[in-house]
Design a protein around this motif. Structure first.
Motif, PDB file in Angstrom:
ATOM      1  N   ASP A   1       0.845  -1.187   0.000  1.00 19.14           N
ATOM      2  CA  ASP A   1       0.000   0.000   0.000  1.00 19.14           C
ATOM      3  C   ASP A   1       0.888   1.247   0.000  1.00 19.14           C
ATOM      4  O   ASP A   1       1.619   1.482   0.961  1.00 19.14           O
ATOM      5  N   PRO A   2       0.849   2.052  -1.052  1.00 16.82           N
ATOM      6  CA  PRO A   2       1.693   3.248  -1.118  1.00 16.82           C
ATOM      7  C   PRO A   2       1.441   4.265  -0.003  1.00 16.82           C
ATOM      8  O   PRO A   2       2.274   5.133   0.235  1.00 16.82           O
ATOM      9  N   THR A   3       0.309   4.147   0.693  1.00 19.02           N
ATOM     10  CA  THR A   3       0.046   5.093   1.778  1.00 19.02           C
ATOM     11  C   THR A   3       0.630   4.632   3.115  1.00 19.02           C
ATOM     12  O   THR A   3       0.608   5.393   4.083  1.00 19.02           O
ATOM     13  N   HIS A   4       1.134   3.407   3.165  1.00 18.33           N
ATOM     14  CA  HIS A   4       1.746   2.923   4.405  1.00 18.33           C
ATOM     15  C   HIS A   4       3.043   3.710   4.628  1.00 18.33           C
ATOM     16  O   HIS A   4       3.808   3.935   3.694  1.00 18.33           O
ATOM     17  N   PRO A   5       3.309   4.128   5.853  1.00 12.72           N
ATOM     18  CA  PRO A   5       4.495   4.945   6.108  1.00 12.72           C
ATOM     19  C   PRO A   5       5.828   4.254   5.828  1.00 12.72           C
ATOM     20  O   PRO A   5       6.846   4.926   5.639  1.00 12.72           O
ATOM     21  N   ALA A   6       5.856   2.936   5.745  1.00 13.08           N
ATOM     22  CA  ALA A   6       7.098   2.225   5.436  1.00 13.08           C
ATOM     23  C   ALA A   6       7.337   2.111   3.931  1.00 13.08           C
ATOM     24  O   ALA A   6       8.455   1.854   3.495  1.00 13.08           O
ATOM     25  N   TYR A   7       6.304   2.311   3.147  1.00 14.63           N
ATOM     26  CA  TYR A   7       6.394   2.115   1.699  1.00 14.63           C
ATOM     27  C   TYR A   7       7.504   2.954   1.048  1.00 14.63           C
ATOM     28  O   TYR A   7       8.273   2.425   0.231  1.00 14.63           O
ATOM     29  N   PRO A   8       7.639   4.234   1.385  1.00 11.02           N
ATOM     30  CA  PRO A   8       8.708   5.014   0.753  1.00 11.02           C
ATOM     31  C   PRO A   8      10.112   4.490   1.050  1.00 11.02           C
ATOM     32  O   PRO A   8      11.006   4.617   0.217  1.00 11.02           O
ATOM     33  N   ILE A   9      10.300   3.891   2.204  1.00 10.86           N
ATOM     34  CA  ILE A   9      11.609   3.317   2.526  1.00 10.86           C
ATOM     35  C   ILE A   9      11.855   2.088   1.667  1.00 10.86           C
ATOM     36  O   ILE A   9      12.944   1.914   1.097  1.00 10.86           O
ATOM     37  N   ILE A  10      10.858   1.237   1.562  1.00 13.11           N
ATOM     38  CA  ILE A  10      10.974  -0.003   0.796  1.00 13.11           C
ATOM     39  C   ILE A  10      11.299   0.305  -0.667  1.00 13.11           C
ATOM     40  O   ILE A  10      12.287  -0.178  -1.221  1.00 13.11           O
ATOM     41  N   VAL A  11      10.474   1.097  -1.289  1.00 13.16           N
ATOM     42  CA  VAL A  11      10.649   1.414  -2.708  1.00 13.16           C
ATOM     43  C   VAL A  11      11.842   2.348  -2.903  1.00 13.16           C
ATOM     44  O   VAL A  11      12.570   2.247  -3.894  1.00 13.16           O
ATOM     45  N   GLY A  12      12.053   3.221  -1.940  1.00 11.16           N
ATOM     46  CA  GLY A  12      13.172   4.159  -2.020  1.00 11.16           C
ATOM     47  C   GLY A  12      14.513   3.462  -2.115  1.00 11.16           C
ATOM     48  O   GLY A  12      15.407   3.913  -2.841  1.00 11.16           O
ATOM     49  N   GLN A  13      14.664   2.357  -1.388  1.00 14.81           N
ATOM     50  CA  GLN A  13      15.942   1.650  -1.457  1.00 14.81           C
ATOM     51  C   GLN A  13      16.229   1.170  -2.875  1.00 14.81           C
ATOM     52  O   GLN A  13      17.347   1.269  -3.367  1.00 14.81           O
ATOM     53  N   LYS A  14      15.220   0.679  -3.550  1.00 12.71           N
ATOM     54  CA  LYS A  14      15.414   0.172  -4.911  1.00 12.71           C
ATOM     55  C   LYS A  14      15.652   1.320  -5.895  1.00 12.71           C
ATOM     56  O   LYS A  14      16.457   1.203  -6.819  1.00 12.71           O
ATOM     57  N   LYS A  15      14.989   2.444  -5.677  1.00  9.36           N
ATOM     58  CA  LYS A  15      15.221   3.613  -6.536  1.00  9.36           C
ATOM     59  C   LYS A  15      16.628   4.159  -6.334  1.00  9.36           C
ATOM     60  O   LYS A  15      17.288   4.573  -7.293  1.00  9.36           O
ATOM     61  N   GLU A  16      17.103   4.151  -5.099  1.00 12.71           N
ATOM     62  CA  GLU A  16      18.471   4.598  -4.824  1.00 12.71           C
ATOM     63  C   GLU A  16      19.487   3.685  -5.501  1.00 12.71           C
ATOM     64  O   GLU A  16      20.505   4.150  -6.017  1.00 12.71           O
ATOM     65  N   LEU A  17      19.205   2.381  -5.494  1.00 10.12           N
ATOM     66  CA  LEU A  17      20.099   1.450  -6.169  1.00 10.12           C
ATOM     67  C   LEU A  17      20.120   1.724  -7.666  1.00 10.12           C
ATOM     68  O   LEU A  17      21.190   1.721  -8.290  1.00 10.12           O
TER      69      LEU A  17
END
Length: 191
Positions: A119-135
């Motif tokens: 769920d993109p509204t979950h507060p952990a979602y940006p960390i999860i997806v963010g790690q892959k975008k940073e990679l």
């Protein structure tokens, strides 16, 4: 869903985070309740909620801490490698292999978390997806000397993530080495 709880990093808060981190990684985020975390940490549920406000905030802090540790580990490997693109790329794959051997027998914590939190509204979602975008950004920087850095980086990302999943599932024990060799070939062919 949003969290606004500011965590005060007391010794008890760190104790709770350590217990939750082990439990979340080993058993899964949804499978572990606050009663289990509190018991494992040797605190009351009230103490857990006083420190973190919610289980969601505890999940955020778990993923944030794991991501921070990963970045420090990876950066140390990148710093130790030559600045040449092939050496930097090999360092990424080798760091991932070594991290998985030391701390990742259940696979990638972010991929595992995404299986439970999509769920993109979950507060952990940006960390999860963010790690892959940073990679992807890192791989794009490594591929900068190629004729098509973004396209090469996308291919490198797919090789990296495929190795993470294959190794995490125990399907291919040499996944990181195989993917590293393929990634180096992709990079060399694009220069």
């Amino acid at each position: 869903m949003t969290t606004t709880h500011e965590v005060e990093w007391t010794p008890k808060a760190r104790q709770i985070l350590d217990a939750a981190s082990g439990l979340f990684y080993e058993r899964g985020i949804h499978a572990v309740g606050v009663d289990t975390i509190a018991a494992e940490a040797g605190v009351t549920k009230r103490t857990l909620y006083d420190r973190f406000g919610s289980k969601e905030q505890l999940v955020v802090e778990y993923l944030r801490a794991r991501n921070t540790a990963w970045h420090a580990f990876l950066q140390s490997r990148l710093d130790a490698a030559s600045s040449q693109p092939a050496a930097q790329l090999a360092a990424v794959f080798d760091a991932t292999r070594d991290w998985a051997a030391e701390r990742g027998h259940k696979g990638c914590a972010m991929i595992n978390a995404h299986a439970e939190i999509s769920d993109p509204t979950h507060p952990a979602y940006p960390i999860i997806v963010g790690q892959k975008k940073e990679l992807l950004e890192l791989l794009t920087a490594i591929a900068d000397a190629t004729t098509a850095p973004r396209e090469v980086a996308r291919r490198l990302l797919i090789l990296h993530e495929g190795a993470l999943v294959s190794a995490g599932l125990g399907v291919e024990p040499e996944a990181f080495d195989i993917a590293r060799d393929l990634a180096l070939r992709v990079l060399a062919d694009a220069i």
